[in-house]
Scaffold this active site. Structure first.
Site, short mmCIF file in Angstrom:
data_model
loop_
_atom_site.label_atom_id
_atom_site.label_comp_id
_atom_site.label_asym_id
_atom_site.label_seq_id
_atom_site.Cartn_x
_atom_site.Cartn_y
_atom_site.Cartn_z
N HIS A 106 0.85 -1.20 0.00
CA HIS A 106 0.00 0.00 0.00
C HIS A 106 0.88 1.24 0.00
CE1 HIS A 106 0.46 0.96 4.37
NE2 HIS A 106 0.46 -0.36 4.54
N ASP A 108 -0.40 4.43 0.83
CA ASP A 108 -0.82 5.45 1.79
C ASP A 108 -0.08 5.25 3.11
OD1 ASP A 108 -2.40 3.01 2.17
OD2 ASP A 108 -3.46 4.15 3.71
N ASP A 139 6.63 1.32 6.33
CA ASP A 139 5.23 0.90 6.23
C ASP A 139 4.46 1.86 5.34
OD1 ASP A 139 2.77 -0.28 6.68
OD2 ASP A 139 2.55 0.53 8.69
N GLU A 173 -5.03 1.62 3.00
CA GLU A 173 -4.88 0.57 4.01
C GLU A 173 -4.81 1.16 5.42
OE1 GLU A 173 -3.09 -2.31 6.75
OE2 GLU A 173 -2.26 -0.37 6.15
N HIS A 438 4.13 3.38 12.21
CA HIS A 438 3.05 4.19 12.78
C HIS A 438 3.55 5.19 13.82
CE1 HIS A 438 -0.50 1.25 11.77
NE2 HIS A 438 0.42 1.28 10.81
#
Length: 471
Positions: A106, A108, A139, A173, A438
């Site tokens: 992904h 995003d 990520d 995602e 994150h």
């Protein structure tokens, strides 16, 4: 993390040692461009959350599409459904009777949080001590670039062998993949595959690869507690009424027992894992404050992978800086429940809602707003594709891969298995325990990234042994 007993490495058609080293040598000159392209992707703030500018997400999809065209994919399109964020589908169809591999990632990213907490600008990538820092560096824009780099390395060989490759790079995602299921149903024919490789997980440690064999699911909700129509003076009215924030705090405190175990009745526990991790490594990687005890009981891996975990991830309340001397009339909290393999997210959601409603005080109005649900995942450990991946990983890293669980959630894997029941799914990753996905100062270990690219190239070359079933 300490290294547990690895899974055995079966024989597979991923090349002997000399062929692996030849491929590694061919990869080396491709890496500088791969890192440069990854940095360009990181510079695009592709946050797909509601309230953020959607233009960077579109720009990110266009950049990914251009990279896949440059990697030799025959068909490249940007698609969306139901107002969802743009995704990229790139295809080089298989020859008749030959297998197709679907590569997922992904483009995003998560919001940055407080930018001032970062060492540098989250969207200005920087290499320090062998790691690339920036939001999305690990990520999952590194997953995108692992696919692109593997195709640059062996794409022509795959085409000559008739192996089909489809690349699916999602654009929402991190925002919960709200249109994932309708998207894959709308593009079922273009996405059908014999093997699906999801590059959105993590390895065991720097120097030790992992294949993710289980993932926790999730159920989240927002609880609202109201005690007053409006804020009033805390001195004049405080006493007969407890403010909403106090009452919310009391209710949230019922979610765990004195040991920190989740106290919601009716939740499932899966069997404890057979491997364990070193507590000192966990404390370092998680950033646990020195001197604090850990919560819960049992092995660390069971607390992380096979038992429910519940967190309060956000509260709506006045900030300390802006607090006035008044009773807070209403307060809200978002609760995230992670559930182990074997749990039904709908059942878990109802157990959590029931717990909160039964403990709602008569002195407050409590309203629960159900949110997202995602199913857990448990993989077959003895499949031909898993054996192929173990061999590829062992040869790329020079050490066997570990079969590992993961406390995080990738709910769409269940959708992939339902829409494409003939396909095998492998969950691989580019992150390591220090990547801080994150979080603040997210980063990618560049040495590990090179091994990820090599392993995927080996896996793709060996996919011809799986046979073609998706035609």
């Amino acid at each position: 993390m300490s290294t547990p007993e690895p899974a055995p490495v079966p024989p597979a058609a991923t090349g002997d040692a000399e062929e692996v080293e030849t491929l590694r040598a061919r990869l080396e000159p491709l890496l500088p461009a791969a890192i440069e392209d990854l940095q360009d992707l990181v510079r695009i703030p592709s946050i797909a959350f509601e309230g953020y500018d959607p233009a960077p997400v579109r720009r990110s999809a266009e950049a990914v599409a251009q990279l896949l065209r440059g990697a030799g994919m025959a068909e490249v399109d940007i698609e969306s459904v139901d107002g969802g964020s743009p995704a990229v589908i790139a295809r080089t169809p298989a020859a008749p009777g030959r297998p197709t591999v679907l590569l997922y990632a992904h483009h995003d990213v998560q919001p940055t949080g407080d930018v001032e907490d970062w060492t540098g600008d989250p969207f200005v990538p920087e290499v320090r001590d062998g790691r690339l820092y920036g939001r999305g560096a690990a990520d999952d824009k590194a997953g995108v670039m692992a696919h692109v780099t593997a195709l640059r390395l062996v794409g022509e060989e795959l085409a000559a062998d008739g192996i089909g490759v489809t690349v699916f790079v999602e654009g929402e995602e991190e925002a919960g993949s709200p249109t994932f299921r309708p998207f894959i149903e709308a593009h079922r024919d273009r996405l059908a595959a014999d093997l699906i490789i999801v590059a959105d997980s993590a390895n065991w440690a720097v120097g030790t690869p992992a294949l993710t064999t289980s993932l926790r699911g999730l159920a989240d909700l927002v609880i609202e507690v109201r005690t007053l129509d409006h804020a009033v003076h805390s001195g004049l009215f405080g006493g007969p009424v407890l403010d909403a924030l106090t009452q919310l705090s009391r209710l949230l405190a019922t979610l765990h027992d004195e040991n920190g175990e989740v106290a919601v009745e009716g939740l499932v526990r899966a069997p404890d894992p057979s491997v364990e991790m070193d507590e000192a490594d966990y404390r370092r990687d998680a950033g646990v404050v020195d001197g604090l005890e850990l919560s819960g009981t049992g092995s660390l891996t069971s607390r992380l992978w096979t038992r429910p975990a519940l967190s309060v991830i956000g509260i709506d309340a006045p900030s300390v800086r802006d607090a006035s001397n008044t009773l807070v009339p209403v307060s809200r909290a978002k609760i995230s429940l992670r559930i182990p393999p074997g749990e039904d997210p709908a059942v878990a959601m109802e157990a959590l809602v029931s717990h909160l409603e039964q403990r709602a005080p008569s002195t407050a109005q409590v309203t629960v707003h159900r949110g997202e649900q995602g199913r857990p995942y448990s993989a077959r450990r003895d499949s031909p594709a898993m054996d192929l991946a173990r061999t590829a990983f062992a040869r790329a890293w020079g050490t066997p891969a570990v079969d590992t669980g993961l406390g995080g959630s990738i709910p769409f894997i269940a959708d992939l298995l339902e829409v494409f029941p003939q396909a095998e799914v492998l969950v691989t990753g580019v992150e390591d325990p220090e990547s801080r996905a994150h979080g603040i100062d997210e980063s990618l270990h560049l040495g590990e990234f090179a091994k990820v690219c090599l392993a995927e190239a080996l896996l793709l070359r060996g996919a011809g042994t799986l046979g073609g079933r998706s035609a």
